[in-house]
Design a protein around this motif. Sequence first.
Motif, PDB file in Angstrom:
ATOM      1  N   ALA A   1       0.836  -1.204   0.000  1.00  0.00           N
ATOM      2  CA  ALA A   1       0.000   0.000   0.000  1.00  0.00           C
ATOM      3  C   ALA A   1       0.871   1.253   0.000  1.00  0.00           C
ATOM      4  CB  ALA A   1      -0.942  -0.004   1.191  1.00  0.00           C
ATOM      5  N   ALA A   2       1.949   1.233   0.767  1.00  0.00           N
ATOM      6  CA  ALA A   2       2.854   2.390   0.801  1.00  0.00           C
ATOM      7  C   ALA A   2       3.509   2.608  -0.561  1.00  0.00           C
ATOM      8  CB  ALA A   2       3.912   2.197   1.884  1.00  0.00           C
TER       9      ALA A   2
ATOM     10  N   ALA B   1       2.317   1.605  -3.487  1.00  0.00           N
ATOM     11  CA  ALA B   1       1.274   2.030  -4.422  1.00  0.00           C
ATOM     12  C   ALA B   1       0.910   3.497  -4.209  1.00  0.00           C
ATOM     13  CB  ALA B   1       0.034   1.146  -4.264  1.00  0.00           C
ATOM     14  N   LEU B   2       0.797   3.907  -2.952  1.00  0.00           N
ATOM     15  CA  LEU B   2       0.441   5.290  -2.660  1.00  0.00           C
ATOM     16  C   LEU B   2       1.532   6.252  -3.116  1.00  0.00           C
ATOM     17  CD1 LEU B   2      -1.684   7.153  -1.430  1.00  0.00           C
ATOM     18  CD2 LEU B   2      -0.515   6.880   0.767  1.00  0.00           C
TER      19      LEU B   2
ATOM     20  N   GLU C   1      -3.184   3.476  -8.930  1.00  0.00           N
ATOM     21  CA  GLU C   1      -2.272   3.068  -7.857  1.00  0.00           C
ATOM     22  C   GLU C   1      -2.753   3.583  -6.496  1.00  0.00           C
ATOM     23  OE1 GLU C   1       1.774   3.998  -8.855  1.00  0.00           O
ATOM     24  OE2 GLU C   1       1.725   2.752 -10.640  1.00  0.00           O
TER      25      GLU C   1
ATOM     26  N   ALA D   1      -3.767   1.254  -3.287  1.00  0.00           N
ATOM     27  CA  ALA D   1      -3.302   1.441  -1.909  1.00  0.00           C
ATOM     28  C   ALA D   1      -4.481   1.369  -0.938  1.00  0.00           C
ATOM     29  CB  ALA D   1      -2.576   2.783  -1.772  1.00  0.00           C
TER      30      ALA D   1
ATOM     31  N   TRP E   1      -3.070  -5.879  -8.537  1.00  0.00           N
ATOM     32  CA  TRP E   1      -1.703  -5.356  -8.451  1.00  0.00           C
ATOM     33  C   TRP E   1      -0.732  -6.265  -9.214  1.00  0.00           C
ATOM     34  CZ3 TRP E   1       0.111  -0.795  -7.305  1.00  0.00           C
ATOM     35  CH2 TRP E   1       1.479  -0.637  -7.079  1.00  0.00           C
TER      36      TRP E   1
ATOM     37  N   TYR F   1       7.578  -6.752  -6.174  1.00  0.00           N
ATOM     38  CA  TYR F   1       6.230  -6.329  -5.783  1.00  0.00           C
ATOM     39  C   TYR F   1       5.187  -7.353  -6.228  1.00  0.00           C
ATOM     40  CZ  TYR F   1       8.444  -1.759  -5.082  1.00  0.00           C
ATOM     41  OH  TYR F   1       9.256  -0.728  -4.679  1.00  0.00           O
TER      42      TYR F   1
END
Length: 127
Positions: free
Chosen positions: A13-14, A16-17, A55, A59, A82, A109
């Motif tokens: 998530a980090a 992607a963010l 993205e 996240a 993802w 990833y």
Amino acid sequence: MNTALWIVAGLLAAVALAGGLTKALLPKEKLGAKAGGEWLADASAGFVRGLGVLEILAAAGLILPAVLDIAPVLVPVTAVAWILLMIGAMITHLRYPGGAKFAAVNSIYLLLAAFLAWGRFVLEPFA
């Protein structure tokens, strides 16, 4: 196992963010000047912004459904999405010189997302 799955979800998530905010907020020209940004010469600004929004949504989808206990099955579904996004990123990076190292990072990833999807679909699904 549950803790490991949460850690992986948080890490993805980090990533992607951070990637999403960068693509959604920075000008395409500035992104293209960075290492690994060669592919941006062949992409429209709208495509890059759209990818950034996807993205950011990824996240949110990796964390919020489980935290809010609203359709937590969306966590592994987002992990599968993802995986598909990382396959596209790997193919794109490999089309350009020096892209193999970026494709390698994308493959990490991808593996983390596969672990998360498998873990949440099979090993430790949300009840």
